[in-house]
Design a protein around this motif. Sequence first.
Motif, PDB file in Angstrom:
ATOM      1  N   LEU A  62       0.778  -1.222   0.041  1.00  0.00           N
ATOM      2  CA  LEU A  62       0.076   0.006   0.115  1.00  0.00           C
ATOM      3  C   LEU A  62       0.916   1.306  -0.096  1.00  0.00           C
ATOM      4  O   LEU A  62       0.470   2.302  -0.375  1.00  0.00           O
ATOM      5  CB  LEU A  62      -0.978   0.166   1.063  1.00  0.00           C
ATOM      6  CG  LEU A  62      -1.780   1.203   1.432  1.00  0.00           C
ATOM      7  CD1 LEU A  62      -2.947   1.266  -0.078  1.00  0.00           C
ATOM      8  CD2 LEU A  62      -2.670   1.054   2.803  1.00  0.00           C
ATOM      9  N   ASP A  81      -7.524   9.681  -5.713  1.00  0.00           N
ATOM     10  CA  ASP A  81      -7.231   8.194  -5.354  1.00  0.00           C
ATOM     11  C   ASP A  81      -6.080   8.151  -4.236  1.00  0.00           C
ATOM     12  O   ASP A  81      -6.163   7.276  -3.442  1.00  0.00           O
ATOM     13  CB  ASP A  81      -7.016   7.560  -6.687  1.00  0.00           C
ATOM     14  CG  ASP A  81      -6.481   6.144  -6.459  1.00  0.00           C
ATOM     15  OD1 ASP A  81      -7.463   5.499  -5.772  1.00  0.00           O
ATOM     16  OD2 ASP A  81      -5.468   5.456  -6.962  1.00  0.00           O
ATOM     17  N   ARG A  84      -7.529   8.920  -1.001  1.00  0.00           N
ATOM     18  CA  ARG A  84      -8.277   7.679  -0.541  1.00  0.00           C
ATOM     19  C   ARG A  84      -7.297   6.503   0.067  1.00  0.00           C
ATOM     20  O   ARG A  84      -7.639   6.069   1.243  1.00  0.00           O
ATOM     21  CB  ARG A  84      -9.252   6.990  -1.679  1.00  0.00           C
ATOM     22  CG  ARG A  84     -10.077   6.066  -1.335  1.00  0.00           C
ATOM     23  CD  ARG A  84     -10.769   5.453  -2.551  1.00  0.00           C
ATOM     24  NE  ARG A  84      -9.674   4.828  -3.557  1.00  0.00           N
ATOM     25  CZ  ARG A  84      -8.861   3.616  -3.346  1.00  0.00           C
ATOM     26  NH1 ARG A  84      -9.093   2.970  -2.342  1.00  0.00           N
ATOM     27  NH2 ARG A  84      -8.052   3.276  -4.363  1.00  0.00           N
ATOM     28  N   LYS A  85      -6.237   6.325  -0.546  1.00  0.00           N
ATOM     29  CA  LYS A  85      -5.442   5.325  -0.097  1.00  0.00           C
ATOM     30  C   LYS A  85      -4.581   5.847   1.124  1.00  0.00           C
ATOM     31  O   LYS A  85      -4.586   4.890   2.091  1.00  0.00           O
ATOM     32  CB  LYS A  85      -4.147   5.059  -1.190  1.00  0.00           C
ATOM     33  CG  LYS A  85      -4.760   4.324  -2.314  1.00  0.00           C
ATOM     34  CD  LYS A  85      -3.689   4.179  -3.611  1.00  0.00           C
ATOM     35  CE  LYS A  85      -3.966   3.622  -4.700  1.00  0.00           C
ATOM     36  NZ  LYS A  85      -4.700   2.066  -4.225  1.00  0.00           N
ATOM     37  N   LYS A  86      -4.582   7.054   1.424  1.00  0.00           N
ATOM     38  CA  LYS A  86      -4.043   7.626   2.836  1.00  0.00           C
ATOM     39  C   LYS A  86      -4.876   7.309   3.694  1.00  0.00           C
ATOM     40  O   LYS A  86      -4.634   7.021   4.933  1.00  0.00           O
ATOM     41  CB  LYS A  86      -3.583   8.944   2.405  1.00  0.00           C
ATOM     42  CG  LYS A  86      -2.241   9.303   1.775  1.00  0.00           C
ATOM     43  CD  LYS A  86      -2.091  10.604   1.574  1.00  0.00           C
ATOM     44  CE  LYS A  86      -0.891  11.190   0.874  1.00  0.00           C
ATOM     45  NZ  LYS A  86      -0.320  12.312   0.878  1.00  0.00           N
ATOM     46  N   VAL A  87      -6.224   7.658   3.431  1.00  0.00           N
ATOM     47  CA  VAL A  87      -7.280   7.378   4.618  1.00  0.00           C
ATOM     48  C   VAL A  87      -7.408   5.959   4.989  1.00  0.00           C
ATOM     49  O   VAL A  87      -7.584   5.705   6.024  1.00  0.00           O
ATOM     50  CB  VAL A  87      -8.411   7.999   4.219  1.00  0.00           C
ATOM     51  CG1 VAL A  87      -9.557   7.726   4.977  1.00  0.00           C
ATOM     52  CG2 VAL A  87      -8.495   9.619   4.035  1.00  0.00           C
ATOM     53  N   GLU A  88      -7.387   5.021   3.791  1.00  0.00           N
ATOM     54  CA  GLU A  88      -7.394   3.642   4.170  1.00  0.00           C
ATOM     55  C   GLU A  88      -6.150   3.150   4.947  1.00  0.00           C
ATOM     56  O   GLU A  88      -6.222   2.484   5.911  1.00  0.00           O
ATOM     57  CB  GLU A  88      -7.207   3.032   2.782  1.00  0.00           C
ATOM     58  CG  GLU A  88      -7.038   1.386   2.770  1.00  0.00           C
ATOM     59  CD  GLU A  88      -7.116   0.629   1.589  1.00  0.00           C
ATOM     60  OE1 GLU A  88      -6.882  -0.509   1.440  1.00  0.00           O
ATOM     61  OE2 GLU A  88      -7.026   1.388   0.470  1.00  0.00           O
ATOM     62  N   LEU A  89      -4.804   3.713   4.765  1.00  0.00           N
ATOM     63  CA  LEU A  89      -3.745   3.521   5.467  1.00  0.00           C
ATOM     64  C   LEU A  89      -3.937   3.925   6.924  1.00  0.00           C
ATOM     65  O   LEU A  89      -3.461   3.160   7.934  1.00  0.00           O
ATOM     66  CB  LEU A  89      -2.535   4.247   4.993  1.00  0.00           C
ATOM     67  CG  LEU A  89      -1.220   4.129   5.574  1.00  0.00           C
ATOM     68  CD1 LEU A  89      -0.532   2.645   5.532  1.00  0.00           C
ATOM     69  CD2 LEU A  89       0.006   5.152   4.932  1.00  0.00           C
ATOM     70  N   GLU A  91      -6.787   4.158   8.637  1.00  0.00           N
ATOM     71  CA  GLU A  91      -7.363   3.075   9.187  1.00  0.00           C
ATOM     72  C   GLU A  91      -6.862   1.776   9.804  1.00  0.00           C
ATOM     73  O   GLU A  91      -6.966   1.333  10.642  1.00  0.00           O
ATOM     74  CB  GLU A  91      -8.732   2.944   8.477  1.00  0.00           C
ATOM     75  CG  GLU A  91      -9.755   2.275   9.242  1.00  0.00           C
ATOM     76  CD  GLU A  91     -10.201   2.613  10.595  1.00  0.00           C
ATOM     77  OE1 GLU A  91     -10.594   1.455  11.356  1.00  0.00           O
ATOM     78  OE2 GLU A  91     -10.109   3.640  10.790  1.00  0.00           O
ATOM     79  N   ILE A  92      -6.041   1.325   8.749  1.00  0.00           N
ATOM     80  CA  ILE A  92      -5.487   0.078   9.127  1.00  0.00           C
ATOM     81  C   ILE A  92      -4.511   0.182  10.106  1.00  0.00           C
ATOM     82  O   ILE A  92      -4.281  -0.756  10.982  1.00  0.00           O
ATOM     83  CB  ILE A  92      -4.463  -0.318   7.689  1.00  0.00           C
ATOM     84  CG1 ILE A  92      -5.571  -0.686   6.470  1.00  0.00           C
ATOM     85  CG2 ILE A  92      -3.858  -1.559   7.922  1.00  0.00           C
ATOM     86  CD1 ILE A  92      -4.840  -1.129   5.263  1.00  0.00           C
ATOM     87  N   CYS A 116       0.221   5.390  12.067  1.00  0.00           N
ATOM     88  CA  CYS A 116      -1.105   6.206  12.087  1.00  0.00           C
ATOM     89  C   CYS A 116      -1.016   7.685  12.062  1.00  0.00           C
ATOM     90  O   CYS A 116      -1.596   8.634  11.598  1.00  0.00           O
ATOM     91  CB  CYS A 116      -1.936   5.644  12.998  1.00  0.00           C
ATOM     92  SG  CYS A 116      -3.481   5.954  13.103  1.00  0.00           S
TER      93      CYS A 116
END
Length: 345
Positions: A62, A81, A84-89, A91-92, A116
């Motif tokens: 990622l 995009d 979006r990937k940063k927000v996903e990161l 949360e993970i 985080c």
Amino acid sequence: MNTGLSARKINPLALPKGTQKFCELCESVAHLQCAACEVTFYCDAEHQRADWVGIHKRICQLLVPLRDPERHHQLGSDKTDLNRKKVELIEICRSEAQNKLSQGKHHEALPAAHSCLRCSIDVHGSSTHEPVPAYLLLAEANMGLGIIPLVKQLLSQAEWVVSNSPDCPNEIHHLLHRSLGRVHVLTGNLEAALYNFANDIYYPAEAFGLESTVVSDGYFLIADVFVKQGKLPVARSLYYACFAFDLCLPDPPLDKSQQLEADKMFQTMLESWKNDSSKDSTQEALVNHGLAILWFQGGDVQKAAGFGSAALQASQLIPNHDLAESIRGLLQLAPSPQVDPRPGF
């Protein structure tokens, strides 16, 4: 493509002139890079292993489009995009850090909490309230490791951000006050702990309502402080207030970390009442019943049966009480325990 834990030495001649790479964990000069993603760097193999266990194995690929903009551009992804990937990161990393903290793995939680925080600041900026939960995760991990000066530094930064964010939601206020209360307990400042735990009750009550299990956690933490102050009658009344909230457990059932917190709360209440010379059978029956429901919902029918049997035994000492019928109904759903499953008894 290599997707496991492997490294290669950094070739300084391959870097742009005048640039250096820095360790993902300690920010010292890096000598190794992850061979799988090629965008993450470490000072030594020990820090690479720590980061791999802590979070990197979850986010290795990622990170590639996030840290290699040129390749990201070639793949045709746009700024939306990327965000979006940063927000996903975020949360993970948040989820992984919280999961490790709930298991007591404070050292393993550090890389995820650091990642985080780093990404939260990148997305939202350092003066907004959004990175505060990451500060609190880092503080909790370091609190578990006993690094109190760093905990105070992290909480001070979080407190400054919250005080300068008028739109900061109640949930973040409550999380901050809970962390502040816990560190005050560790340093022996019990009056300051009581003040923060009182706010830990106020803010979730505003956000979730008075019947929220989050509110009951605040009562439990205050009760623990009163125990340390030797004010046992006050503590027991607060434990009973906790129980009044938590007997009716939420639907859907609690997750694993919430279940362990509730179990700890109920066990502390039982210990308190067992040491009480008055031996209140009603409270003992109710708390054992709550533990039986808790573990039945959690899928551990043996523990549920053990606590249910203890609740039934205590309920038989209570005149004019209708709790026994409810307990018997629960026991019919669980097998008779082979051994006493209650830890510490």
